[in-house]
Design a protein around this motif. Structure first.
Motif, PDB file in Angstrom:
ATOM      1  N   VAL A  29     -11.520  -2.011   3.627  1.00  0.00           N
ATOM      2  CA  VAL A  29     -11.337  -2.614   2.295  1.00  0.00           C
ATOM      3  C   VAL A  29     -10.539  -3.931   2.290  1.00  0.00           C
ATOM      4  O   VAL A  29     -10.856  -4.844   1.525  1.00  0.00           O
ATOM      5  CB  VAL A  29     -10.746  -1.583   1.296  1.00  0.00           C
ATOM      6  CG1 VAL A  29      -9.347  -1.153   1.677  1.00  0.00           C
ATOM      7  CG2 VAL A  29     -10.762  -2.122  -0.124  1.00  0.00           C
ATOM      8  N   SER A  30      -9.541  -4.050   3.155  1.00  0.00           N
ATOM      9  CA  SER A  30      -8.749  -5.285   3.134  1.00  0.00           C
ATOM     10  C   SER A  30      -9.579  -6.488   3.577  1.00  0.00           C
ATOM     11  O   SER A  30      -9.383  -7.596   3.076  1.00  0.00           O
ATOM     12  CB  SER A  30      -7.502  -5.154   4.004  1.00  0.00           C
ATOM     13  OG  SER A  30      -6.587  -4.326   3.342  1.00  0.00           O
TER      14      SER A  30
ATOM     15  N   ASP B  43      -3.531  -8.030   3.540  1.00  0.00           N
ATOM     16  CA  ASP B  43      -3.371  -8.279   2.100  1.00  0.00           C
ATOM     17  C   ASP B  43      -2.346  -9.387   1.809  1.00  0.00           C
ATOM     18  O   ASP B  43      -2.470 -10.121   0.829  1.00  0.00           O
ATOM     19  CB  ASP B  43      -2.942  -6.997   1.364  1.00  0.00           C
ATOM     20  CG  ASP B  43      -4.007  -5.904   1.423  1.00  0.00           C
ATOM     21  OD1 ASP B  43      -5.161  -6.219   1.772  1.00  0.00           O
ATOM     22  OD2 ASP B  43      -3.674  -4.737   1.142  1.00  0.00           O
TER      23      ASP B  43
ATOM     24  N   ARG C 237      -3.850 -13.152   3.521  1.00  0.00           N
ATOM     25  CA  ARG C 237      -5.157 -13.755   3.251  1.00  0.00           C
ATOM     26  C   ARG C 237      -4.977 -15.064   2.479  1.00  0.00           C
ATOM     27  O   ARG C 237      -3.933 -15.293   1.844  1.00  0.00           O
ATOM     28  CB  ARG C 237      -6.055 -12.779   2.489  1.00  0.00           C
ATOM     29  CG  ARG C 237      -5.556 -12.488   1.115  1.00  0.00           C
ATOM     30  CD  ARG C 237      -6.455 -11.541   0.359  1.00  0.00           C
ATOM     31  NE  ARG C 237      -5.821 -11.211  -0.899  1.00  0.00           N
ATOM     32  CZ  ARG C 237      -5.658  -9.986  -1.371  1.00  0.00           C
ATOM     33  NH1 ARG C 237      -6.102  -8.954  -0.718  1.00  0.00           N
ATOM     34  NH2 ARG C 237      -5.051  -9.799  -2.524  1.00  0.00           N
TER      35      ARG C 237
ATOM     36  N   ARG D 292      -2.619  -5.891  -6.208  1.00  0.00           N
ATOM     37  CA  ARG D 292      -1.856  -6.762  -5.308  1.00  0.00           C
ATOM     38  C   ARG D 292      -1.594  -8.137  -5.927  1.00  0.00           C
ATOM     39  O   ARG D 292      -0.615  -8.799  -5.595  1.00  0.00           O
ATOM     40  CB  ARG D 292      -2.611  -6.983  -3.984  1.00  0.00           C
ATOM     41  CG  ARG D 292      -3.013  -5.733  -3.229  1.00  0.00           C
ATOM     42  CD  ARG D 292      -1.809  -4.998  -2.696  1.00  0.00           C
ATOM     43  NE  ARG D 292      -2.180  -3.869  -1.835  1.00  0.00           N
ATOM     44  CZ  ARG D 292      -2.717  -2.734  -2.271  1.00  0.00           C
ATOM     45  NH1 ARG D 292      -2.944  -2.550  -3.562  1.00  0.00           N
ATOM     46  NH2 ARG D 292      -3.008  -1.759  -1.415  1.00  0.00           N
TER      47      ARG D 292
ATOM     48  N   ILE E  23      -2.178  -8.774  -9.474  1.00  0.00           N
ATOM     49  CA  ILE E  23      -2.386  -8.652 -10.926  1.00  0.00           C
ATOM     50  C   ILE E  23      -1.388  -9.538 -11.692  1.00  0.00           C
ATOM     51  O   ILE E  23      -1.764 -10.237 -12.627  1.00  0.00           O
ATOM     52  CB  ILE E  23      -2.313  -7.171 -11.389  1.00  0.00           C
ATOM     53  CG1 ILE E  23      -3.177  -6.288 -10.482  1.00  0.00           C
ATOM     54  CG2 ILE E  23      -2.756  -7.025 -12.839  1.00  0.00           C
ATOM     55  CD1 ILE E  23      -4.641  -6.679 -10.378  1.00  0.00           C
TER      56      ILE E  23
ATOM     57  N   TYR F 280     -12.150  -2.836  -5.377  1.00  0.00           N
ATOM     58  CA  TYR F 280     -12.396  -3.356  -4.024  1.00  0.00           C
ATOM     59  C   TYR F 280     -12.922  -2.251  -3.110  1.00  0.00           C
ATOM     60  O   TYR F 280     -13.749  -2.489  -2.236  1.00  0.00           O
ATOM     61  CB  TYR F 280     -11.121  -3.996  -3.465  1.00  0.00           C
ATOM     62  CG  TYR F 280     -10.726  -5.228  -4.251  1.00  0.00           C
ATOM     63  CD1 TYR F 280     -11.411  -6.426  -4.080  1.00  0.00           C
ATOM     64  CD2 TYR F 280      -9.713  -5.183  -5.204  1.00  0.00           C
ATOM     65  CE1 TYR F 280     -11.087  -7.552  -4.830  1.00  0.00           C
ATOM     66  CE2 TYR F 280      -9.378  -6.297  -5.962  1.00  0.00           C
ATOM     67  CZ  TYR F 280     -10.066  -7.471  -5.767  1.00  0.00           C
ATOM     68  OH  TYR F 280      -9.754  -8.579  -6.521  1.00  0.00           O
ATOM     69  N   ARG F 281     -12.441  -1.045  -3.335  1.00  0.00           N
ATOM     70  CA  ARG F 281     -12.910   0.088  -2.532  1.00  0.00           C
ATOM     71  C   ARG F 281     -14.386   0.380  -2.856  1.00  0.00           C
ATOM     72  O   ARG F 281     -15.189   0.662  -1.959  1.00  0.00           O
ATOM     73  CB  ARG F 281     -12.064   1.334  -2.814  1.00  0.00           C
ATOM     74  CG  ARG F 281     -10.686   1.272  -2.179  1.00  0.00           C
ATOM     75  CD  ARG F 281      -9.807   2.436  -2.632  1.00  0.00           C
ATOM     76  NE  ARG F 281      -8.481   2.376  -2.062  1.00  0.00           N
ATOM     77  CZ  ARG F 281      -8.094   3.031  -0.965  1.00  0.00           C
ATOM     78  NH1 ARG F 281      -8.934   3.830  -0.344  1.00  0.00           N
ATOM     79  NH2 ARG F 281      -6.865   2.908  -0.501  1.00  0.00           N
TER      80      ARG F 281
ATOM     81  N   LYS G 167       2.204   3.026  -6.748  1.00  0.00           N
ATOM     82  CA  LYS G 167       1.843   2.183  -7.905  1.00  0.00           C
ATOM     83  C   LYS G 167       0.981   2.946  -8.914  1.00  0.00           C
ATOM     84  O   LYS G 167       1.220   2.894 -10.112  1.00  0.00           O
ATOM     85  CB  LYS G 167       1.054   0.933  -7.440  1.00  0.00           C
ATOM     86  CG  LYS G 167       1.813   0.030  -6.503  1.00  0.00           C
ATOM     87  CD  LYS G 167       1.003  -1.210  -6.153  1.00  0.00           C
ATOM     88  CE  LYS G 167      -0.246  -0.938  -5.348  1.00  0.00           C
ATOM     89  NZ  LYS G 167      -0.017  -0.404  -3.987  1.00  0.00           N
TER      90      LYS G 167
ATOM     91  N   SER H 220      -7.111  -1.483  -9.913  1.00  0.00           N
ATOM     92  CA  SER H 220      -7.937  -2.606  -9.428  1.00  0.00           C
ATOM     93  C   SER H 220      -8.345  -2.401  -7.969  1.00  0.00           C
ATOM     94  O   SER H 220      -9.401  -2.854  -7.538  1.00  0.00           O
ATOM     95  CB  SER H 220      -7.216  -3.944  -9.606  1.00  0.00           C
ATOM     96  OG  SER H 220      -6.131  -4.035  -8.709  1.00  0.00           O
TER      97      SER H 220
ATOM     98  N   SER I 132       0.838  -1.206   0.000  1.00  0.00           N
ATOM     99  CA  SER I 132       0.000   0.000   0.000  1.00  0.00           C
ATOM    100  C   SER I 132       0.873   1.257   0.000  1.00  0.00           C
ATOM    101  O   SER I 132       1.911   1.293   0.662  1.00  0.00           O
ATOM    102  CB  SER I 132      -0.876   0.027   1.256  1.00  0.00           C
ATOM    103  OG  SER I 132      -1.814  -0.997   1.199  1.00  0.00           O
TER     104      SER I 132
HETATM  105  O1   DC Z   1      -4.493  -0.031  -4.137  1.00  0.00           O
HETATM  106  P1   DC Z   1      -5.435   0.345  -3.008  1.00  0.00           P
HETATM  107  O2   DC Z   1      -4.738   0.766  -1.754  1.00  0.00           O
HETATM  108  O3   DC Z   1      -6.459   1.327  -3.433  1.00  0.00           O
HETATM  109  O4   DC Z   1      -6.232  -1.015  -2.664  1.00  0.00           O
HETATM  110  C1   DC Z   1      -7.203  -1.058  -1.669  1.00  0.00           C
HETATM  111  C2   DC Z   1      -7.263  -2.447  -1.078  1.00  0.00           C
HETATM  112  O5   DC Z   1      -7.804  -3.352  -2.023  1.00  0.00           O
HETATM  113  C3   DC Z   1      -5.933  -3.038  -0.634  1.00  0.00           C
HETATM  114  O6   DC Z   1      -5.669  -2.806   0.729  1.00  0.00           O
HETATM  115  C4   DC Z   1      -6.081  -4.499  -0.901  1.00  0.00           C
HETATM  116  C5   DC Z   1      -7.162  -4.596  -1.938  1.00  0.00           C
HETATM  117  N1   DC Z   1      -6.663  -4.997  -3.270  1.00  0.00           N
HETATM  118  C6   DC Z   1      -6.541  -6.335  -3.507  1.00  0.00           C
HETATM  119  O7   DC Z   1      -6.760  -7.145  -2.622  1.00  0.00           O
HETATM  120  N2   DC Z   1      -6.184  -6.762  -4.741  1.00  0.00           N
HETATM  121  C7   DC Z   1      -5.934  -5.892  -5.718  1.00  0.00           C
HETATM  122  N3   DC Z   1      -5.603  -6.342  -6.930  1.00  0.00           N
HETATM  123  C8   DC Z   1      -6.014  -4.509  -5.468  1.00  0.00           C
HETATM  124  C9   DC Z   1      -6.357  -4.089  -4.212  1.00  0.00           C
END
Ligand code: DC
Length: 227
Positions: A99-100, A184, A187, A130, A132, A37-38, A15, A33, A11
Protein backbone atom coordinates in the motif's frame (compact mmCIF):
# COMPACT_ATOMS: atom_id res chain seq x y z
CA UNK A 1 -21.22 24.62 14.18
CA UNK A 2 -19.90 21.44 12.58
CA UNK A 3 -16.14 21.23 12.20
CA UNK A 4 -13.53 19.16 10.41
CA UNK A 5 -11.22 17.08 12.61
CA UNK A 6 -8.08 15.61 11.07
CA UNK A 7 -6.05 12.86 12.70
CA UNK A 8 -2.70 12.11 11.12
CA UNK A 9 0.26 10.13 12.34
CA UNK A 10 2.45 7.07 12.06
CA UNK A 11 1.15 3.60 11.24
CA UNK A 12 -0.59 1.74 14.07
CA UNK A 13 -0.74 4.69 16.45
CA UNK A 14 -4.41 4.21 17.20
CA UNK A 15 -5.67 6.92 14.85
CA UNK A 16 -8.75 5.03 13.74
CA UNK A 17 -9.71 4.06 17.30
CA UNK A 18 -9.71 7.69 18.35
CA UNK A 19 -11.35 8.91 15.15
CA UNK A 20 -14.21 6.43 15.49
CA UNK A 21 -14.80 7.36 19.13
CA UNK A 22 -14.85 11.08 18.35
CA UNK A 23 -17.18 10.63 15.38
CA UNK A 24 -19.57 8.57 17.47
CA UNK A 25 -19.59 11.07 20.33
CA UNK A 26 -20.13 14.06 18.03
CA UNK A 27 -22.49 12.36 15.56
CA UNK A 28 -19.96 13.03 12.79
CA UNK A 29 -19.00 11.01 9.76
CA UNK A 30 -15.82 8.96 10.18
CA UNK A 31 -13.67 8.39 7.13
CA UNK A 32 -10.61 6.15 7.10
CA UNK A 33 -8.54 7.61 4.26
CA UNK A 34 -5.99 4.80 4.51
CA UNK A 35 -8.78 2.38 3.58
CA UNK A 36 -9.03 4.15 0.22
CA UNK A 37 -5.35 3.56 -0.54
CA UNK A 38 -5.72 -0.03 0.62
CA UNK A 39 -8.79 -0.57 -1.62
CA UNK A 40 -6.95 0.87 -4.63
CA UNK A 41 -4.00 -1.44 -3.86
CA UNK A 42 -6.39 -4.39 -3.72
CA UNK A 43 -7.81 -3.41 -7.11
CA UNK A 44 -4.32 -3.08 -8.63
CA UNK A 45 -3.21 -6.46 -7.28
CA UNK A 46 -6.36 -8.26 -8.38
CA UNK A 47 -6.20 -6.76 -11.85
CA UNK A 48 -2.42 -7.04 -12.29
CA UNK A 49 -2.03 -3.33 -12.82
CA UNK A 50 1.60 -2.34 -13.35
CA UNK A 51 1.67 0.72 -11.09
CA UNK A 52 5.12 1.78 -12.24
CA UNK A 53 3.43 2.89 -15.49
CA UNK A 54 1.56 6.19 -15.06
CA UNK A 55 -0.60 5.53 -18.11
CA UNK A 56 -1.74 2.18 -16.79
CA UNK A 57 -2.51 3.69 -13.38
CA UNK A 58 -4.61 6.46 -14.91
CA UNK A 59 -6.54 3.96 -16.98
CA UNK A 60 -7.10 1.61 -14.05
CA UNK A 61 -8.36 4.40 -11.78
CA UNK A 62 -11.14 5.06 -14.29
CA UNK A 63 -12.55 1.68 -13.26
CA UNK A 64 -12.34 2.27 -9.53
CA UNK A 65 -15.33 3.45 -7.54
CA UNK A 66 -14.98 3.87 -3.80
CA UNK A 67 -17.85 4.43 -1.42
CA UNK A 68 -18.39 4.33 2.31
CA UNK A 69 -21.64 2.89 3.64
CA UNK A 70 -22.74 2.83 7.24
CA UNK A 71 -23.26 -0.66 8.66
CA UNK A 72 -26.01 -0.61 11.27
CA UNK A 73 -24.80 -3.87 12.80
CA UNK A 74 -21.21 -2.79 13.42
CA UNK A 75 -22.16 0.90 13.76
CA UNK A 76 -19.24 1.79 11.48
CA UNK A 77 -18.86 3.12 7.99
CA UNK A 78 -17.34 0.43 5.77
CA UNK A 79 -15.52 0.76 2.49
CA UNK A 80 -16.86 -0.57 -0.81
CA UNK A 81 -14.75 -1.11 -3.91
CA UNK A 82 -16.88 -1.20 -7.05
CA UNK A 83 -19.88 -2.22 -4.97
CA UNK A 84 -18.10 -4.93 -2.95
CA UNK A 85 -17.57 -4.60 0.79
CA UNK A 86 -13.76 -4.83 1.19
CA UNK A 87 -13.52 -3.45 4.72
CA UNK A 88 -11.95 -6.67 6.03
CA UNK A 89 -9.86 -7.97 3.11
CA UNK A 90 -7.92 -4.73 2.87
CA UNK A 91 -6.52 -5.20 6.41
CA UNK A 92 -4.46 -8.20 5.27
CA UNK A 93 -0.67 -8.03 5.45
CA UNK A 94 -0.50 -8.72 1.69
CA UNK A 95 -2.11 -5.32 1.13
CA UNK A 96 -0.08 -3.65 3.89
CA UNK A 97 3.09 -4.75 2.12
CA UNK A 98 2.23 -2.88 -1.09
CA UNK A 99 0.00 0.00 0.00
CA UNK A 100 2.75 2.54 0.72
CA UNK A 101 4.15 2.14 -2.80
CA UNK A 102 0.71 2.61 -4.33
CA UNK A 103 -0.06 5.58 -2.04
CA UNK A 104 3.12 7.33 -3.21
CA UNK A 105 1.86 7.54 -6.81
CA UNK A 106 0.85 11.06 -7.85
CA UNK A 107 -2.23 9.97 -9.84
CA UNK A 108 -3.45 7.77 -6.99
CA UNK A 109 -3.16 10.63 -4.50
CA UNK A 110 -4.96 13.05 -6.79
CA UNK A 111 -7.80 10.55 -7.14
CA UNK A 112 -8.08 9.82 -3.41
CA UNK A 113 -7.68 13.42 -2.21
CA UNK A 114 -10.46 14.66 -4.54
CA UNK A 115 -12.79 12.01 -3.12
CA UNK A 116 -11.79 12.86 0.47
CA UNK A 117 -12.38 16.58 -0.03
CA UNK A 118 -15.81 15.88 -1.48
CA UNK A 119 -16.73 13.83 1.59
CA UNK A 120 -15.77 16.76 3.83
CA UNK A 121 -17.69 19.42 1.92
CA UNK A 122 -20.42 19.64 4.55
CA UNK A 123 -17.97 19.40 7.48
CA UNK A 124 -19.05 17.33 10.51
CA UNK A 125 -16.33 14.81 9.68
CA UNK A 126 -13.40 13.08 11.37
CA UNK A 127 -10.83 11.79 8.89
CA UNK A 128 -7.64 9.97 9.71
CA UNK A 129 -4.58 9.39 7.54
CA UNK A 130 -1.16 10.83 6.80
CA UNK A 131 -1.78 14.10 4.94
CA UNK A 132 -5.26 15.08 6.03
CA UNK A 133 -4.21 18.14 8.04
CA UNK A 134 -1.53 19.20 5.56
CA UNK A 135 -3.08 18.53 2.14
CA UNK A 136 -6.68 17.33 2.24
CA UNK A 137 -8.10 19.82 4.76
CA UNK A 138 -5.39 22.41 5.45
CA UNK A 139 -8.03 24.71 6.97
CA UNK A 140 -9.52 22.10 9.33
CA UNK A 141 -10.64 23.53 12.66
CA UNK A 142 -8.88 20.83 14.70
CA UNK A 143 -5.79 18.88 13.71
CA UNK A 144 -4.35 16.10 15.82
CA UNK A 145 -1.03 14.41 15.10
CA UNK A 146 -0.61 11.06 16.83
CA UNK A 147 2.64 9.45 17.87
CA UNK A 148 3.56 6.42 20.00
CA UNK A 149 6.78 4.52 20.67
CA UNK A 150 7.68 1.91 18.04
CA UNK A 151 7.51 -1.24 20.22
CA UNK A 152 4.09 -0.22 21.56
CA UNK A 153 2.78 0.22 18.02
CA UNK A 154 4.17 -3.14 16.89
CA UNK A 155 2.56 -4.87 19.89
CA UNK A 156 -0.82 -3.24 19.26
CA UNK A 157 -0.87 -4.11 15.55
CA UNK A 158 0.33 -7.64 16.30
CA UNK A 159 -2.56 -8.24 18.71
CA UNK A 160 -5.03 -6.91 16.15
CA UNK A 161 -3.75 -9.04 13.24
CA UNK A 162 -3.04 -12.16 15.33
CA UNK A 163 -6.75 -12.46 16.14
CA UNK A 164 -7.46 -12.86 12.43
CA UNK A 165 -4.34 -14.77 11.44
CA UNK A 166 -2.41 -16.73 14.09
CA UNK A 167 0.44 -17.31 11.60
CA UNK A 168 1.47 -13.68 11.64
CA UNK A 169 4.75 -12.90 13.44
CA UNK A 170 5.93 -9.89 15.46
CA UNK A 171 8.96 -9.63 13.19
CA UNK A 172 6.77 -9.34 10.07
CA UNK A 173 4.69 -6.60 11.65
CA UNK A 174 7.76 -4.69 12.82
CA UNK A 175 9.35 -4.81 9.37
CA UNK A 176 6.11 -3.73 7.71
CA UNK A 177 5.51 -0.78 10.05
CA UNK A 178 9.10 0.44 9.69
CA UNK A 179 8.96 0.16 5.91
CA UNK A 180 5.62 1.99 5.66
CA UNK A 181 6.69 4.75 8.06
CA UNK A 182 9.80 5.27 5.96
CA UNK A 183 8.05 5.34 2.57
CA UNK A 184 5.09 7.40 3.87
CA UNK A 185 7.36 10.08 5.33
CA UNK A 186 9.89 10.21 2.47
CA UNK A 187 7.66 10.21 -0.61
CA UNK A 188 7.61 13.21 -2.90
CA UNK A 189 3.87 13.97 -2.90
CA UNK A 190 2.37 15.04 0.44
CA UNK A 191 4.59 13.00 2.73
CA UNK A 192 3.54 12.26 6.29
CA UNK A 193 4.39 15.24 8.46
CA UNK A 194 2.83 17.15 11.32
CA UNK A 195 0.96 20.24 10.16
CA UNK A 196 2.34 23.38 11.81
CA UNK A 197 -0.97 23.96 13.59
CA UNK A 198 -1.56 20.35 14.61
CA UNK A 199 -1.58 19.29 18.26
CA UNK A 200 0.62 16.33 19.06
CA UNK A 201 -0.87 13.45 21.01
CA UNK A 202 1.61 10.86 22.27
CA UNK A 203 -0.42 7.90 23.46
CA UNK A 204 2.48 5.58 24.39
CA UNK A 205 1.42 5.63 28.03
CA UNK A 206 -2.24 6.56 27.67
CA UNK A 207 -5.29 4.32 27.86
CA UNK A 208 -7.95 4.61 25.15
CA UNK A 209 -10.14 6.50 27.60
CA UNK A 210 -7.39 8.97 28.54
CA UNK A 211 -6.60 9.65 24.90
CA UNK A 212 -10.28 10.12 24.10
CA UNK A 213 -10.77 12.55 27.01
CA UNK A 214 -7.74 14.55 25.88
CA UNK A 215 -9.06 14.82 22.32
CA UNK A 216 -12.57 15.64 23.44
CA UNK A 217 -11.24 18.54 25.48
CA UNK A 218 -9.56 19.86 22.35
CA UNK A 219 -12.83 19.60 20.44
CA UNK A 220 -14.72 21.44 23.18
CA UNK A 221 -12.15 24.23 23.14
CA UNK A 222 -12.54 24.67 19.39
CA UNK A 223 -16.32 24.58 19.54
CA UNK A 224 -16.35 27.33 22.18
CA UNK A 225 -14.06 29.52 20.13
CA UNK A 226 -16.00 32.27 18.33
CA UNK A 227 -16.05 31.72 14.56
O1 DC B 1 -3.93 4.14 7.89
P1 DC B 1 -3.49 2.89 7.16
O2 DC B 1 -2.36 2.16 7.82
O3 DC B 1 -4.62 1.99 6.84
O4 DC B 1 -2.93 3.42 5.74
C1 DC B 1 -2.44 2.55 4.78
C2 DC B 1 -1.39 3.25 3.94
O5 DC B 1 -2.01 4.23 3.12
C3 DC B 1 -0.29 3.96 4.71
O6 DC B 1 0.84 3.15 4.90
C4 DC B 1 0.03 5.14 3.87
C5 DC B 1 -1.19 5.36 3.02
N1 DC B 1 -1.95 6.57 3.39
C6 DC B 1 -1.55 7.75 2.83
O7 DC B 1 -0.56 7.80 2.13
N2 DC B 1 -2.27 8.87 3.06
C7 DC B 1 -3.36 8.84 3.84
N3 DC B 1 -4.06 9.96 4.03
C8 DC B 1 -3.75 7.64 4.45
C9 DC B 1 -3.00 6.51 4.23
Amino acid sequence: MAIIITIDGWSACGKSTLAKQLAKKLGYLYIDSGAMYRAITLYFLRNHVDWTEAKEVKQALKNVTIEFNFNDKTQQSEIYLNGENVEYVIRDLVIAEKVSDVAAIKEVRKFAVARQQKLGEKKGIVMDGRDIGTTVFPKAELKIFMVADGPVRVERRFKELFEKNPNVTIEEIKTNLEMRDYIDSHREVSPLRKADDAIELDNTHLTEKEQFDFALQLVRKVLKRPE
